[in-house]
Design a protein around this motif. Structure first.
Motif, short mmCIF file in Angstrom:
data_model
loop_
_atom_site.label_atom_id
_atom_site.label_comp_id
_atom_site.label_asym_id
_atom_site.label_seq_id
_atom_site.Cartn_x
_atom_site.Cartn_y
_atom_site.Cartn_z
N ILE A 11 0.86 -1.19 0.00
CA ILE A 11 0.00 0.00 0.00
C ILE A 11 0.89 1.23 0.00
O ILE A 11 1.68 1.44 0.93
CB ILE A 11 -0.93 0.02 1.22
CG1 ILE A 11 -1.81 -1.23 1.25
CG2 ILE A 11 -1.78 1.28 1.24
CD1 ILE A 11 -2.68 -1.35 2.50
N LEU A 13 0.78 4.97 0.47
CA LEU A 13 -0.13 5.99 0.96
C LEU A 13 0.05 7.32 0.25
O LEU A 13 -0.86 8.16 0.26
CB LEU A 13 0.07 6.17 2.47
CG LEU A 13 -0.35 4.97 3.34
CD1 LEU A 13 0.01 5.23 4.80
CD2 LEU A 13 -1.83 4.67 3.20
N VAL A 18 -2.55 0.46 -4.58
CA VAL A 18 -2.54 -0.81 -3.85
C VAL A 18 -2.20 -1.92 -4.83
O VAL A 18 -2.87 -2.08 -5.87
CB VAL A 18 -3.91 -1.09 -3.19
CG1 VAL A 18 -3.90 -2.46 -2.50
CG2 VAL A 18 -4.28 0.00 -2.21
N VAL A 112 3.79 -1.04 3.89
CA VAL A 112 3.19 0.29 3.80
C VAL A 112 4.28 1.29 3.44
O VAL A 112 5.29 1.41 4.14
CB VAL A 112 2.52 0.70 5.13
CG1 VAL A 112 1.87 2.08 4.98
CG2 VAL A 112 1.49 -0.34 5.56
N SER A 116 0.34 9.48 3.77
CA SER A 116 -0.95 10.06 3.42
C SER A 116 -0.96 11.55 3.74
O SER A 116 -0.34 12.00 4.72
CB SER A 116 -2.07 9.35 4.18
OG SER A 116 -3.31 9.98 3.95
N TYR A 121 -7.06 5.22 7.99
CA TYR A 121 -6.83 3.85 8.45
C TYR A 121 -7.17 2.90 7.33
O TYR A 121 -7.94 3.23 6.41
CB TYR A 121 -7.57 3.53 9.75
CG TYR A 121 -9.06 3.30 9.69
CD1 TYR A 121 -9.59 2.01 9.55
CD2 TYR A 121 -9.97 4.35 9.85
CE1 TYR A 121 -10.96 1.78 9.56
CE2 TYR A 121 -11.33 4.13 9.88
CZ TYR A 121 -11.83 2.84 9.72
OH TYR A 121 -13.18 2.61 9.74
N VAL A 122 -6.57 1.73 7.35
CA VAL A 122 -6.72 0.74 6.30
C VAL A 122 -7.61 -0.39 6.82
O VAL A 122 -7.42 -0.88 7.94
CB VAL A 122 -5.35 0.17 5.87
CG1 VAL A 122 -5.52 -1.02 4.94
CG2 VAL A 122 -4.52 1.26 5.21
N VAL A 129 -9.14 -4.24 -0.11
CA VAL A 129 -8.46 -3.18 0.64
C VAL A 129 -9.19 -1.85 0.46
O VAL A 129 -9.48 -1.43 -0.66
CB VAL A 129 -7.00 -3.04 0.16
CG1 VAL A 129 -6.28 -1.95 0.97
CG2 VAL A 129 -6.27 -4.37 0.28
N VAL A 131 -8.97 2.24 1.98
CA VAL A 131 -8.30 3.26 2.79
C VAL A 131 -9.34 4.29 3.20
O VAL A 131 -9.96 4.93 2.35
CB VAL A 131 -7.15 3.93 2.01
CG1 VAL A 131 -6.46 4.98 2.88
CG2 VAL A 131 -6.13 2.87 1.57
N LEU A 198 -0.89 7.13 9.32
CA LEU A 198 -1.66 5.89 9.35
C LEU A 198 -2.06 5.59 10.79
O LEU A 198 -1.22 5.28 11.63
CB LEU A 198 -0.82 4.74 8.77
CG LEU A 198 -1.48 3.36 8.78
CD1 LEU A 198 -2.76 3.35 7.94
CD2 LEU A 198 -0.49 2.30 8.27
N VAL A 201 -4.66 -0.34 11.15
CA VAL A 201 -4.90 -1.35 10.13
C VAL A 201 -5.85 -2.37 10.73
O VAL A 201 -5.51 -3.03 11.73
CB VAL A 201 -3.61 -2.03 9.66
CG1 VAL A 201 -3.93 -3.08 8.59
CG2 VAL A 201 -2.60 -1.02 9.13
#
Length: 642
Positions: A11, A13, A18, A112, A116, A121-122, A129, A131, A198, A201
């Motif tokens: 992932i 960010l 992804v 990761v 971001s 949060y994932v 997946v 986000v 982040l 998860v």
């Protein structure tokens, strides 16, 4: 593919991209999984010179092949990145349900990258997946975050890894919380997660883990379980868990307190010994697939912490806040546990910062002008809890403590570095190398993540007596009949044990143990003594072969552990760690305990012998070209030469 999913989820960010990457069989054969593959990815993806809190660092979650199966204790996840606390390879391990859930989502590893622009949060739902915005979660403690995510996703069984305020504020030793009561604590990887904006998860998976040879695997599982449950440490560990060791180490006279300034007295064992646990313990609890159940559900029914209920009171927090900071009340240890879990900070370095500050205050090196007017005293529970809050929020004096002890003394100056009890950036437990020199003590020097005690543990400790003072190359051996049951190869036993002298060669055993711990953390199982002391490469090879269909010999397994040790050392060298940096904190060389201090020249002699055992250059602490070729790492040798 059996045992493994064969997939790594990536992932980014920064871009929002992804992707999935297939992992080949050869990589699993050479690195097993978990920590091993994490280390391989880190070395390939991260320039070791990068800023640990910059976008170029990556955060890697990895589970081993046994995770998600019925193998005993197969629930562990390693998280790996460059550490903002030590500047070295950062890695940390935790159990419970998050690791199995990642496997059930269809992935062995999650990588990761980037950062971001705003908090997110994932959510990984059986391989899908998403986000999601986490602006409303930013600023909340970890427990509140977990409850909110479970409510938002309408599933109480979802597994959540998250950061608290400590990770958001980039506390250098911030943890990643694993559900309400677990954590990936050491080396500050919660700060790496926070630097990426982040918050969490969350996982929910329903995919199967398939087995190549079900009958053979089941037979190996039965043997694994029998070995663990028949080991002499099994029943005591079920009752007391890690607190069992408090009394053992105290009886050996190896514990020191007050920032490892002096030996612990009777007041410590009377108030903090294992029997005190039973005042608060209501039941045993365990991680997924664990027959030991060594954790404790505790309830405080009287006093200032009345009403507190949680999984807690372990040896680590007892040593950190009891021995190191002077608390003499297990109920207060439970309260400290609640706080550092909610804040999302590592208990060991938090306690290390507080203990160092207290000693410096009492020595007059810092004053109330430095501490926001606080008078720092040993064992002052409200003060310690207030300092934890200040650390997590980087408020006032807490902003300095949030940097960790090594950076603290760099900024304070005035001779404060002489009070450092850290080794290569990390705290040991309170088992002091000045009072007992053995494989564990030596392991503080060679542990790839810095000088703590959890990555070089011996399966053959003599806990009844210590080697004579001044002996550095050997520790005393357990009885020969005990050694006969330990799964160490014959040729290694010949080098490690001398039964005529009743000794263990520390350099040889340290090399074996370090590789063994890499194997355990790559398989995804636990390091508690009933496991560590009863199992080894022989049964691990059978478990791997029958599970995956990949043919592993015991020597293949051992060599995978050695390969991991070597690439971790290469990463640390590229990150700037030189041979001369592999040393204990100044306190251990310069300030005596019971008249003893470490002899640096003798320690270096043992270290040089360890390098020779490994076929590393004693001048650089690097693997020789011959060793790298032997481990199929020849390209690394070319890179180092250039």
């Amino acid at each position: 593919m059996h045992g493994y999913t064969g997939k790594t989820l990536i992932i980014d960010l920064s871009s929002g991209k992804v992707t999935e990457k297939e992992m080949g069989t050869q990589s699993y054969f050479e690195y097993i999984g978990g920590l091993g593959i994490n280390s391989k990815i880190l070395l390939a993806e991260v320039d070791p010179s990068v800023d640990p809190l910059g976008e170029q660092n990556v955060l890697i979650f990895g589970v081993g092949p046994l995770v998600g199966t019925l193998a005993c204790t197969a629930n562990r996840t390693d998280v790996t990145a460059k550490s903002p606390l030590t500047g070295l390879l950062g890695t940390t391990n935790s159990g419970y349900t998050w690791g199995p859930e990642l496997k059930f989502c269809g992935y062995d590893h999650l990588v990761v990258k980037g950062k971001s622009q705003s908090p997110v949060y994932v959510f990984i739902d059986n391989g899908e997946v998403t986000v999601l915005d986490a602006t409303h979660l930013w600023g909340r403690d970890s427990w509140d975050t977990i409850r909110t995510i479970k409510n938002e996703l309408r599933d109480k069984e979802i597994s959540v890894a998250c950061i608290g305020v400590g990770g958001e504020k980039l506390v250098k030793f911030a943890a990643i919380e694993n559900g309400f009561y677990g954590a990936w604590g050491r080396t500050g990887l919660g700060a790496v997660m926070g630097s990426k904006n982040l918050k969490a998860v969350a996982l929910r998976g329903r995919k199967d883990v398939t087995v190549s040879d079900p009958d053979g695997f089941l037979e190996s599982l039965h043997e694994m379980r029998e070995r663990i449950m028949s080991h002499p440490t099994y029943n005591p560990w079920r009752q007391f868990g890690s607190m069992l060791a408090v009394d053992i180490y105290y009886a050996l006279g190896v514990l020191t307190g007050y920032n490892q300034k002096e030996p612990l007295g009777e007041d410590f064992i009377e108030s903090m010994g294992r029997e005190n646990l039973l005042k608060y313990k209501k039941k045993s609890i365990g991680c997924t697939a664990c027959p030991i159940c060594c954790a404790h559900w505790v309830e405080i029914e009287e006093g200032p912490y009345k009403g507190l209920k949680l999984k807690g009171i372990e040896i680590t927090s007892t040593m950190d806040f009891g021995a190191r900071c002077g608390i003499r009340n297990l109920a207060a240890i439970a309260k400290a546990t609640e706080l550092f879990q909610k804040y999302g900070i590592d208990c060991s370095t938090a306690a290390g910062s507080i203990a160092l500050a207290t000693e410096l205050f009492q020595e007059g090196i810092i004053t109330g002008k430095d501490t926001d007017g606080l008078e720092l005293k040993w064992g002052d529970e409200p003060l310690i809890f207030e300092l934890l809050r200040k650390i997590a929020h980087r408020e006032g004096f807490g902003d300095l403590l949030a940097e960790g002890p090594v950076e603290m003394v760099r900024r304070i100056g005035k001779g404060s570095q002489e009070y450092l009890a850290q080794n290569r950036g990390l705290e040991t437990n309170s088992r002091d190398p000045r009072t007992r020199w053995d494989v564990w003590s030596f392991g503080f020097l060679i542990n790839a993540r810095g000088g703590d005690h959890l990555r070089v543990q011996s399966p053959a400790e003599n806990l009844r007596e210590s080697a004579p003072e001044g002996e550095y190359f050997y520790e005393l051996s357990p009885p020969e009949k005990v050694v006969a049951r330990i799964d160490i190869f014959h040729d290694w036993k010949q080098e490690i044990f001398d039964f005529e002298r009743n000794t263990v060669s520390i350099p040889h055993m340290a090399a074996w143990c370090q590789d063994l711990m890499n194997i355990v953390n790559s398989l995804g199982i636990c390091i508690r003594p009933p496991v560590l002391h009863s199992l080894g490469p022989t049964i691990y090879s059978r478990l791997l072969t029958t599970l995956t269909g990949i043919e592993f010999s015991p020597e293949d397994v051992r060599k995978a552990g050695e390969r991991i040790t070597n690439i971790q050392r290469v990463f640390n060298f590229k990150a700037g760690e030189k041979r001369e940096d592999m040393k204990y904190g100044p306190k251990f060389y310069n300030m005596p305990i019971k008249g003893r201090r470490l002899d640096k020249d003798k320690v270096d002699e043992v270290l040089d012998e360890y390098f020779r055992v490994r076929n590393w250059d004693p001048k650089t602490a690097l693997p020789t070209a011959e060793k790298l070729r032997e481990l199929n790492l020849g390209k690394l040798g070319s890179n180092l030469a250039s």
